[in-house]
Design an enzyme around this catalytic site. Structure first.
Site, short mmCIF file in Angstrom:
data_model
loop_
_atom_site.label_atom_id
_atom_site.label_comp_id
_atom_site.label_asym_id
_atom_site.label_seq_id
_atom_site.Cartn_x
_atom_site.Cartn_y
_atom_site.Cartn_z
N LYS A 161 -84.37 -46.31 21.43
CA LYS A 161 -84.90 -45.20 22.22
C LYS A 161 -85.89 -44.39 21.38
O LYS A 161 -86.97 -44.06 21.83
CB LYS A 161 -83.73 -44.35 22.70
CG LYS A 161 -84.13 -43.22 23.60
CD LYS A 161 -82.90 -42.51 24.14
CE LYS A 161 -83.28 -41.19 24.74
NZ LYS A 161 -82.11 -40.44 25.21
N GLU B 214 -81.63 -48.44 10.58
CA GLU B 214 -81.17 -49.83 10.59
C GLU B 214 -82.11 -50.71 11.42
O GLU B 214 -82.50 -51.81 11.01
CB GLU B 214 -79.75 -49.93 11.18
CG GLU B 214 -78.67 -49.25 10.36
CD GLU B 214 -78.45 -47.79 10.77
OE1 GLU B 214 -79.40 -47.15 11.29
OE2 GLU B 214 -77.34 -47.29 10.56
N GLY C 175 -78.30 -43.02 24.87
CA GLY C 175 -78.18 -44.33 24.22
C GLY C 175 -77.01 -45.15 24.73
O GLY C 175 -77.17 -46.33 25.08
N ARG C 176 -75.84 -44.56 24.80
CA ARG C 176 -74.64 -45.33 25.18
C ARG C 176 -74.58 -45.58 26.69
O ARG C 176 -73.65 -46.20 27.18
CB ARG C 176 -73.38 -44.64 24.67
CG ARG C 176 -73.27 -43.16 24.99
CD ARG C 176 -72.23 -42.48 24.10
NE ARG C 176 -72.20 -41.03 24.28
CZ ARG C 176 -72.97 -40.18 23.62
NH1 ARG C 176 -73.85 -40.63 22.75
NH2 ARG C 176 -72.86 -38.88 23.83
N GLU D 34 -68.11 -41.45 21.09
CA GLU D 34 -69.35 -40.72 20.81
C GLU D 34 -69.57 -39.63 21.87
O GLU D 34 -70.20 -38.62 21.60
CB GLU D 34 -70.56 -41.69 20.78
CG GLU D 34 -71.76 -41.11 20.05
CD GLU D 34 -72.83 -42.15 19.72
OE1 GLU D 34 -72.85 -42.66 18.58
OE2 GLU D 34 -73.65 -42.46 20.59
N HIS E 26 -50.85 -60.85 19.41
CA HIS E 26 -50.45 -61.43 18.12
C HIS E 26 -51.06 -60.66 16.95
O HIS E 26 -51.08 -61.14 15.82
CB HIS E 26 -50.88 -62.90 18.06
CG HIS E 26 -50.22 -63.72 19.12
ND1 HIS E 26 -49.01 -64.35 18.94
CD2 HIS E 26 -50.58 -63.96 20.41
CE1 HIS E 26 -48.67 -64.98 20.06
NE2 HIS E 26 -49.60 -64.73 20.97
N LYS F 37 -76.37 -39.81 8.26
CA LYS F 37 -77.74 -40.36 8.20
C LYS F 37 -78.56 -39.59 7.16
O LYS F 37 -79.31 -40.18 6.38
CB LYS F 37 -78.43 -40.22 9.56
CG LYS F 37 -77.91 -41.12 10.65
CD LYS F 37 -78.78 -40.95 11.90
CE LYS F 37 -78.16 -41.60 13.12
NZ LYS F 37 -78.86 -41.28 14.37
O1 F6P Z 1 -75.35 -43.67 16.61
C1 F6P Z 1 -76.18 -42.67 17.04
C2 F6P Z 1 -77.20 -43.12 18.02
O2 F6P Z 1 -78.07 -42.06 18.27
C3 F6P Z 1 -76.62 -43.65 19.33
O3 F6P Z 1 -76.28 -42.67 20.24
C4 F6P Z 1 -77.70 -44.55 19.81
O4 F6P Z 1 -77.23 -45.39 20.80
C5 F6P Z 1 -78.05 -45.24 18.51
O5 F6P Z 1 -77.95 -44.23 17.54
C6 F6P Z 1 -79.38 -45.93 18.47
O6 F6P Z 1 -80.46 -45.07 18.68
P1 F6P Z 1 -81.87 -45.62 19.03
O7 F6P Z 1 -81.81 -46.33 20.33
O8 F6P Z 1 -82.77 -44.42 19.09
O9 F6P Z 1 -82.31 -46.56 17.94
#
Ligand code: F6P
Length: 543
Positions: free
Chosen positions: A215, A221, A275-276, A361, A393, A502
């Site tokens: 987003k 990452e 995001g979620r 979250e 299990h 972060k």
């Molecule tokens: O883990 C935090 C977060 O902001 C999530 O809410 C989101 O889904 C994820 O990082 C990834 O964010 P982005 O889509 O901006 O890379």
């Protein structure tokens, strides 16, 4: 009407001291819980032979059986009174209408608009979002159709993390039987290079399409993986221009362009999609290509059916409301800290992970939406889970006999996607047996063989794990999480808790001498543990 202070629409107050525990309906539930503590789930069944009839709800091909909870009709009524006192219905309408209920980020919460095919117009910031949604879906459809027809790409690698990975990954796995057999979808999320390198080692890079889902297009990452993927591809194909292998789903069009993706290959999302909650948007492009746009639409349609039910059904018959209220009962009155999500379906392997992000979250918060510390009640539970029968299990010993009671949701589909010689009956027999064993318990002379019983479960049954029912199932849990956030008086749509780590990671990277982080501030104070751990890394990596 007895209400907690409603949110002023323009300026959220930071100083509302009222606690939900002061509501008459909350106090009434505290008293009611004392009465219910004297009863057990098996005795509720003995006293009401038709208990299942009275404690289940059905919507199309989805059933919620909550009869194996320690609740009576009175409990449900009182919980519904609490929901009304928390203004649940008004908050729900505000969400669907596009009000800025995510107050800390000043955003609307409109993932529901993505699945509402009857929506004709809805303005956010004086812009009608409906043509934007329809236009993006058109673009996704034509891209999906061409990728599926041409077979130029036989591997899709989705690079994203959190909501830009877990939801799409879960859906891709759940709907594998509906996927194009000639296109394989892979998900790379971890900044651990093993994840990316291992994935790319085993596929034909000439025929690989990377979808960068972020987003913000700034997530460390994802950006690191995207850059490395580009470099690895340039090297493998022996050319600089690898643009045709990349598309993006993002709100940050400028950053995606800077990365080298042309605008026609950027699929937009908007700040009103969290995001979620973003698998319904272009963030779901990977599985959309895999299952085809018609199936993507069916997923949206299933979610829309659940949304309509959530908006229209009376509280006491409303599946997400009931699920949310039972969770409140278990967390705040019974005092149970966790919730198990146990799908008896191998295709739902990633559902517990998605549910972990969705629930924890959203509702793992300890201040109210007004910024007041929460000191006298608990919020979101710890979510754990695994597919059954494997879970039996692994950690079910503790679910049956541990000192903590872990309520569980058992989820299964009546129809099996890949039947073989009586397996499905065995699978479902196990799921049902577990709910009964947890409820009935067992007396025994041998203390090691005693099962206390009266351990609560919900059972959620769908006719088939097809796109439509999967859409219903996910939307059901999304709205359940919403219900609980409203009652706990928290903002379920921000995630400030993920920021501190972060920031510190960037400071540590700066101290490691990473030039990308040269402008970061010094870490405030390095304790001896942190210093020793950093030293170990420096010695192996950086000297
Ligand atoms: O883990 C935090 C977060 O902001 C999530 O809410 C989101 O889904 C994820 O990082 C990834 O964010 P982005 O889509 O901006 O890379």
């Amino acid at each position: 009407m007895e209400n907690i202070k409603p949110m002023p629409k323009d300026e959220p107050s930071q100083d509302d001291p009222s606690s939900i525990t002061q509501l008459d309906s909350w106090k009434d539930l505290v008293d009611h819980h004392k009465e219910m503590s004297c009863t057990t789930i098996p005795s509720l069944f003995k006293n009401d032979p038709k208990r299942f009839d009275n404690f289940h709800q059905k919507l199309e091909g989805l059933t919620l059986d909550y009869s194996k909870q320690r609740v009576s009709k009175d409990t449900i009524e009182k919980l519904c009174t609490l929901a009304k006192a928390s203004d649940l219905e008004s908050w729900r309408d505000q969400m669907f209408n596009g009000d800025r209920i995510n107050t800390t980020e000043n955003r609307a919460v409109l993932h529901t608009a993505l699945r509402n095919k009857d929506l004709e117009t809805l303005e956010v910031d004086s812009v009608d979002i409906v043509p934007e949604i329809r236009g993006t879906f058109e673009k996704m459809k034509s891209f999906t159709d061409s990728v599926r027809a041409e077979k130029k790409y036989t591997h899709i690698v989705n690079i994203g993390i959190g909501g830009s990975d877990l939801g799409p990954h879960m859906v891709a796995e759940a709907l594998k039987p509906f996927s194009d057999a000639e296109i394989t979808v892979h998900y790379v999320s971890n900044v651990d290079s093993s994840h990316l390198v291992e994935t790319l080692e085993n596929i034909d890079l000439n025929k690989t399409l990377f979808i960068i889902t972020s987003k913000t297009f700034t997530t460390q990452e994802t950006m690191c993986n995207a850059r490395s993927a580009k470099e690895l591809l340039q090297k493998a194909l022996g050319k600089d221009d690898v643009g045709e292998h990349f598309v993006a789903a993002t709100q940050n069009v400028e950053a995606a362009q800077k990365f080298g993706i042309s605008e026609d290959k950027i699929f937009p999302i908007w700040d009103w999609v969290g995001g979620r909650y973003s698998l319904w948007s272009a963030i779901g492009l990977s599985f959309c290509i895999s299952i085809g746009f018609d199936n993507f639409q069916k997923l949206l349609d299933g979610a829309y059916a659940m949304d309509k039910h959530f908006r229209e059904a009376p509280l006491e018959k409303n599946i997400p409301v009931l699920l949310g209220l039972i969770g409140i009962w278990n967390r705040n009155f019974e005092g149970f800290e966790a919730l198990g999500i146990i799908p008896y379906d191998q295709y739902l392997y990633f559902l517990p992970s998605h549910m972990q992000q969705l629930d924890m979250e959203s509702n793992g918060k300890s201040v109210t939406r007004y910024g007041v510390p929460i000191t006298d009640y608990e919020t979101g539970p710890i979510i754990l889970g695994q597919t059954g029968t494997d879970a039996q299990h692994a950690f079910f010993q503790s679910v049956h006999q541990g000192t903590d009671i872990i309520p569980c949701d058992f989820i299964f589909a009546l129809k099996c996607q890949k039947p073989a010689r009586g397996h499905h009956y065995k699978l479902l027999a196990n799921a049902i047996a577990q709910t009964k064993a947890l409820m009935d318990g067992q007396e025994n002379q041998n203390p090691h063989k005693i099962f206390s019983g009266s351990r609560p479960t919900n059972t959620i049954v769908v006719d088939e794990l097809d796109p439509y029912h999967l859409g219903m199932l996910i939307a059901m849990y999304e709205q359940k999480v919403f219900v609980q956030g409203i009652i706990w008086n928290i903002n379920s749509f921000d995630q400030h808790g993920v920021e501190l780590g972060k920031v510190l990671a960037k400071q540590i990277l700066r101290d490691f001498g990473d030039k990308d982080f040269a402008n970061e501030k010094d870490a405030t104070e390095i304790d001896s543990s942190t210093a020793a751990l950093m030293d170990m890394v420096v010695k192996t990596h950086l000297r």
